[in-house]
Design a protein around this motif. Structure first.
Motif, PDB file in Angstrom:
ATOM      1  N   ASP A  31      -4.754   9.539   8.088  1.00 57.04           N
ATOM      2  CA  ASP A  31      -5.544   8.856   9.121  1.00 57.04           C
ATOM      3  C   ASP A  31      -6.857   8.307   8.571  1.00 57.04           C
ATOM      4  N   GLU A  32      -7.337   8.928   7.517  1.00 54.89           N
ATOM      5  CA  GLU A  32      -8.620   8.486   6.955  1.00 54.89           C
ATOM      6  C   GLU A  32      -8.495   7.201   6.145  1.00 54.89           C
ATOM      7  N   ILE A  33      -7.277   6.782   5.864  1.00 56.30           N
ATOM      8  CA  ILE A  33      -7.104   5.571   5.055  1.00 56.30           C
ATOM      9  C   ILE A  33      -7.239   4.343   5.954  1.00 56.30           C
ATOM     10  N   ASP A  34      -8.209   3.511   5.625  1.00 54.15           N
ATOM     11  CA  ASP A  34      -8.482   2.358   6.464  1.00 54.15           C
ATOM     12  C   ASP A  34      -7.799   1.118   5.859  1.00 54.15           C
ATOM     13  N   ALA A  35      -6.482   1.200   5.765  1.00 55.17           N
ATOM     14  CA  ALA A  35      -5.740   0.077   5.198  1.00 55.17           C
ATOM     15  C   ALA A  35      -4.277   0.232   5.607  1.00 55.17           C
ATOM     16  N   ASN A  36      -3.541  -0.837   5.429  1.00 56.10           N
ATOM     17  CA  ASN A  36      -2.136  -0.804   5.800  1.00 56.10           C
ATOM     18  C   ASN A  36      -1.334  -0.020   4.759  1.00 56.10           C
ATOM     19  N   ILE A  37      -0.547   0.960   5.213  1.00 58.74           N
ATOM     20  CA  ILE A  37       0.306   1.737   4.294  1.00 58.74           C
ATOM     21  C   ILE A  37       1.769   1.370   4.572  1.00 58.74           C
ATOM     22  N   ASP A  38       2.425   0.844   3.563  1.00 58.05           N
ATOM     23  CA  ASP A  38       3.837   0.478   3.728  1.00 58.05           C
ATOM     24  C   ASP A  38       4.768   1.642   3.431  1.00 58.05           C
ATOM     25  N   LEU A  39       4.351   2.469   2.482  1.00 59.62           N
ATOM     26  CA  LEU A  39       5.234   3.538   2.010  1.00 59.62           C
ATOM     27  C   LEU A  39       4.436   4.815   1.794  1.00 59.62           C
ATOM     28  N   ALA A  40       4.949   5.931   2.328  1.00 61.88           N
ATOM     29  CA  ALA A  40       4.342   7.236   2.056  1.00 61.88           C
ATOM     30  C   ALA A  40       5.260   8.018   1.132  1.00 61.88           C
ATOM     31  N   ILE A  41       4.687   8.595   0.090  1.00 63.61           N
ATOM     32  CA  ILE A  41       5.466   9.448  -0.819  1.00 63.61           C
ATOM     33  C   ILE A  41       4.946  10.864  -0.650  1.00 63.61           C
ATOM     34  N   VAL A  42       5.857  11.791  -0.414  1.00 66.08           N
ATOM     35  CA  VAL A  42       5.471  13.135  -0.027  1.00 66.08           C
ATOM     36  C   VAL A  42       6.077  14.137  -0.985  1.00 66.08           C
ATOM     37  N   ILE A  43       5.228  14.927  -1.633  1.00 64.69           N
ATOM     38  CA  ILE A  43       5.731  15.987  -2.509  1.00 64.69           C
ATOM     39  C   ILE A  43       4.877  17.233  -2.274  1.00 64.69           C
TER      40      ILE A  43
ATOM     41  N   GLY B  26       0.833  -1.198   0.000  1.00 66.42           N
ATOM     42  CA  GLY B  26       0.000   0.000   0.000  1.00 66.42           C
ATOM     43  C   GLY B  26       0.871   1.252   0.000  1.00 66.42           C
ATOM     44  N   VAL B  27       0.598   2.174  -0.927  1.00 68.80           N
ATOM     45  CA  VAL B  27       1.409   3.388  -1.038  1.00 68.80           C
ATOM     46  C   VAL B  27       0.504   4.615  -0.969  1.00 68.80           C
ATOM     47  N   ALA B  28       0.812   5.537  -0.054  1.00 69.12           N
ATOM     48  CA  ALA B  28       0.085   6.805   0.021  1.00 69.12           C
ATOM     49  C   ALA B  28       0.918   7.889  -0.645  1.00 69.12           C
ATOM     50  N   VAL B  29       0.259   8.745  -1.437  1.00 72.60           N
ATOM     51  CA  VAL B  29       0.986   9.804  -2.142  1.00 72.60           C
ATOM     52  C   VAL B  29       0.361  11.156  -1.797  1.00 72.60           C
ATOM     53  N   SER B  30       1.117  11.999  -1.071  1.00 69.63           N
ATOM     54  CA  SER B  30       0.615  13.314  -0.646  1.00 69.63           C
ATOM     55  C   SER B  30       1.141  14.404  -1.540  1.00 69.63           C
ATOM     56  N   GLY B  31       0.249  15.292  -1.962  1.00 66.25           N
ATOM     57  CA  GLY B  31       0.708  16.444  -2.732  1.00 66.25           C
ATOM     58  C   GLY B  31      -0.345  16.934  -3.700  1.00 66.25           C
TER      59      GLY B  31
ATOM     60  N   ARG C  91       6.226   2.872   8.094  1.00 60.76           N
ATOM     61  CA  ARG C  91       7.641   2.671   8.442  1.00 60.76           C
ATOM     62  C   ARG C  91       8.611   3.167   7.365  1.00 60.76           C
ATOM     63  N   ALA C  92       8.083   3.694   6.255  1.00 63.34           N
ATOM     64  CA  ALA C  92       8.974   4.149   5.170  1.00 63.34           C
ATOM     65  C   ALA C  92       8.352   5.339   4.460  1.00 63.34           C
ATOM     66  N   ALA C  93       9.164   6.372   4.242  1.00 65.78           N
ATOM     67  CA  ALA C  93       8.659   7.553   3.535  1.00 65.78           C
ATOM     68  C   ALA C  93       9.697   8.069   2.552  1.00 65.78           C
ATOM     69  N   ILE C  94       9.219   8.451   1.373  1.00 70.80           N
ATOM     70  CA  ILE C  94      10.094   9.100   0.384  1.00 70.80           C
ATOM     71  C   ILE C  94       9.688  10.565   0.319  1.00 70.80           C
ATOM     72  N   VAL C  95      10.620  11.444   0.672  1.00 73.71           N
ATOM     73  CA  VAL C  95      10.325  12.882   0.617  1.00 73.71           C
ATOM     74  C   VAL C  95      10.931  13.431  -0.672  1.00 73.71           C
ATOM     75  N   ILE C  96      10.073  13.618  -1.651  1.00 69.99           N
ATOM     76  CA  ILE C  96      10.524  14.096  -2.966  1.00 69.99           C
ATOM     77  C   ILE C  96      10.779  15.603  -2.928  1.00 69.99           C
ATOM     78  N   SER C  97      10.023  16.315  -2.111  1.00 70.35           N
ATOM     79  CA  SER C  97      10.126  17.782  -2.027  1.00 70.35           C
ATOM     80  C   SER C  97      11.577  18.262  -1.950  1.00 70.35           C
ATOM     81  N   GLU C  98      11.837  19.405  -2.600  1.00 74.22           N
ATOM     82  CA  GLU C  98      13.141  20.056  -2.487  1.00 74.22           C
ATOM     83  C   GLU C  98      13.027  21.205  -1.488  1.00 74.22           C
TER      84      GLU C  98
END
Lengths: 502, 502
Positions: free
Chosen positions: B99-111, B49-54, B130-137
């Protein structure tokens, strides 16, 4: 070919006959004399009438292939096919032999079985043809018998004065008159006219085996030396040094036939334009391989290295540099010094370029205070060299404006002699149209490294950049190495002009 | 991620908390412990499961761009877009926050804008991600303020155990599950699955700025380190050393965060698979440029050189080698020694290849008598190495048959450990289909240099050759240099297996 040159050729032939009749070695004076008649090769590159002997079968690798290529390129001269068993090909009348052609022939191109070549060349010489390209293989490179046939050609050349390029060659290419003599079907038409003169002792480094059109090399002339039975590197240096269309000579050599003449002619050429030489055979094994390939001894590499240094020749060290480095001389002015500026879209490229620049004898310049303050107005992070636009590019609505402001600013700095620009192929190309005139006023060389994720798009961008007058590279380090070579030639040239100073 | 690894992560976080509460430096034992939990990074490369913020704006460089690429590639996991002001994008339901996601998230991607990142990462950690990729500069690479924000991220990571890749990164790519996290629209779909693990400290050397699809790189994983605030080269060495899909690790580095851990992990990785490192910053100027790019000190290059030698890392020296050399490990078996055979269509290429081969520590082998006599039956000119097929090719009706006969003959020779083949892209490709099985039986590495006059045709030929299992090159010398590197690793590996012998 001018009147003097014809006299020169006539005299050469007579001199050789005299020496041969005396059974004496031909003295170096002969070579020097031949060097002076610098228009020797004009018939090879600028013929009006061309005869092509060989098979008229419509396939690659034949006389038909030669003529098909010439027609596709739009060769501006007259073409006379020669073949005893054919009446017409490609809309051209075919002649049974050269004697039947009632017109002046400047150049004969021959692609027939090796055993038949000497007789045909003899007939050409008798007809008054002064230049012949023997494309056929199977001579000294192939067997002892082939070596004997090749000696016969040399004899005919010495006796009659007919100059021979080859055998075992793809011949020449000239972007001024769209002459091309290779027999393998190229499948494209004329190239962009440019100012690099490429010569090579192997078909691998000429037009028959490299994407010269797709990569938009700015070419003036190409010559494949083949077996160098007669025409060799000294002749090409002489011709290209005088050729007004050629701004840089780039030569691949496996051996050097006559060291003294080569050095004299190289020194003369270097005083006029850069001479870049890619000569493998640095170690014993490759020297041996070269010997078995061309039948000539490659000699001690240290001697070559010394000779190159003495004459101001710049030695290239790879197949890729052979093709790519001369671009910088074709489209860019010479740098006045070795201080480089780097404008990049990614910090990573900046670091790699600095590493390579220092290796190439360039200095990573510090910008003048005025430049720094102007750059600081755009971003406080722009004051250092390399200028890394990356962090700003990604947060701007119109990232191209940063390039348009930074590049002229940096290039105008008195501490900057040359610049390399790292740019995404595709996205940023339009800005280079507007940058072009502002940059050219400054008279400083600029190279561009073009990156991207789509090959076709990158290749198209590179062609556009080349047509806008930028020396464009797909290899990162080569983009700055080319500037290093340009600065090296600039230093050599000012040393020649101010001998006390250098 | 296995049970042990989760315990490992938990323990790491607890240990860090304990040390921090004691206000003591975290000892190297911690690092070693972390190294042992080698599955650390599996959530980055193999998430379910991957969450992508941005921003969900349909353009390049946004969270939308990340998801569009993932969908185009055909990512096999679940994707959860996060944005408070959007309901649906790309056919996916958008959540206002994690918090609204009712599922297991393995990776968060943040931009998202840098100032908003710490809070979002904190919420991810609280949610159990437990894992996040921060793409933002806009972090340590940009300003002091950015540096403070980055420190906050590191604090959150240490306190909570969430691992962070970046900031200032394009993230990762995995050809096993078609995960790709870069925000710039790639415009193509999945890549061929291969076995090269590329990692780089610059976007320039990853998937976002290089034609990885068009040039058919056989890739397993790619990772852009970004600012290395948490996840760094030691973690990647650990993960890729264990990754069954990765046969060779190819890493670009500007600095090394922790020399001791790096050397330990490198030695462990080298015992399993080749580790190739391209590290610029060889001179003072480029070390300074690297420092201003990543904020880290590049250190004395001699120390790096020594460290690489001691651990068996092979150092690459150019951007092109970074991309091209690992091909040989992806598709070819390791050579048993350093004796190379060269089969060429042009003598000129043979000479250049010999020059380069010797420079790379390879030996131009002499064929055994049986091989010579068999070759002599085909042509008396074939007995020497390089075998120059050129003169025969041009006079044959079916030139491909010569390749088909000569290549297996040469490769079967006991004096031959590896071979490089020079071939015209387009004309000769069909023979490689039939050669493939005969060659693979011999278990010797073969590289192919592919030349031609038409770029599109050459590129298509190279893709075909790669898909047939040949390591294919457009640069002549690189084709043999790759074999030199393969032979070097083979020697290193046998030294490790037979310490007394090496």
């Amino acid at each position: 070919m001018g009147y003097t040159a014809i006299i020169g050729l006539y005299r050469n032939a007579r001199l050789v006959q005299i020496y041969q009749s005396l059974k004496r070695e031909i003295p170096t004076g002969y070579v020097r004399f031949r060097m002076m008649s610098h228009n020797d090769l004009s018939r090879f590159f600028e013929p009006e009438g061309v005869a092509v002997s060989g098979s008229m079968q419509a396939r690659s690798g034949t006389a038909y292939g030669v003529m098909k290529n010439m027609l596709d390129f739009g060769f501006s001269g007259r073409i006379y096919p020669i073949n005893p068993s054919c009446a017409e090909v490609l809309g051209l009348k075919v002649y049974p032999n050269i004697d039947e052609i009632d017109a002046n022939i400047d150049l004969a191109i021959v692609i027939i079985p090796p055993t038949a070549v000497p007789e045909v060349i003899q007939r050409c010489a008798q007809k008054g043809v002064r230049a012949a390209i023997v494309i056929s293989e199977g001579f000294a490179e192939a067997s002892e018998e082939g070596g004997r046939l090749q000696s016969q050609l040399v004899d005919i050349s010495r006796r009659s004065g007919i100059r021979i390029l080859g055998p075992n060659t793809l011949g020449v290419l000239n972007t001024s008159n769209y002459l091309v003599t290779g027999p393998y079907l190229l499948g494209y038409n004329k190239l962009v006219k440019g100012s690099i003169g490429y010569c090579a002792q192997s078909g691998l480094l000429t037009f028959g085996t490299h994407p010269v059109r797709d990569r938009a090399y700015p070419i003036s002339k190409i010559c494949d030396f083949g077996n160098k039975s007669d025409v060799n590197e000294v002749d090409l240096l002489a011709y290209l040094a005088d050729d007004p269309d050629t701004k840089v000579i780039c030569m691949h050599l496996e051996d050097i036939k006559d060291g003294r003449s080569f050095m004299e002619m190289a020194a003369r050429a270097v005083s006029r334009k850069p001479v870049l030489i890619f000569k493998p055979g640095r170690n014993e094994a490759s020297a041996r391989a070269a010997a078995s390939h061309t039948g000539a001894l490659a000699g001690n590499d240290e001697i070559h290295e010394d000779a190159f240094k003495q004459t101001g020749i710049i030695r290239l060290s790879s197949w890729q540099d052979f093709w790519e480095v001369p671009r910088v001389f074709a489209s860019q002015p010479l740098p006045k010094g070795n201080r480089v500026a780097i404008v990049t879209a990614t910090g990573g490229a900046g670091v790699i370029l600095v590493d390579e620049a220092v290796r190439d004898g360039l200095v990573i310049t510090e910008f003048k205070t005025e430049t720094k303050s102007k750059l600081a107005e755009l971003s406080p992070r722009f004051v250092n060299n390399p200028v890394d636009l990356g962090p700003i590019l990604s947060v701007m609505d119109n990232p191209s404006s940063v390039y348009e402001e930074v590049i002229p600013l940096v290039l105008a700095d008195e501490n900057v002699d040359c610049a390399v620009i790292v740019v995404h192929g595709g996205l940023m190309i339009p800005i280079f149209s507007s940058l072009r005139s502002r940059i050219s006023q400054l008279s400083k060389p600029v190279t561009v490294f073009c990156y991207g994720i789509n090959l076709a798009e990158m290749e198209e961008s590179a062609r556009q950049l080349e047509s806008l007058g930028f020396a464009t590279y797909f290899d990162l380090e080569t983009a700055v190495r080319a500037l290093g070579v340009a600065a090296a030639y600039s230093r050599i040239k000012s040393g020649l002009q101010n001998p006390g100073y250098a």
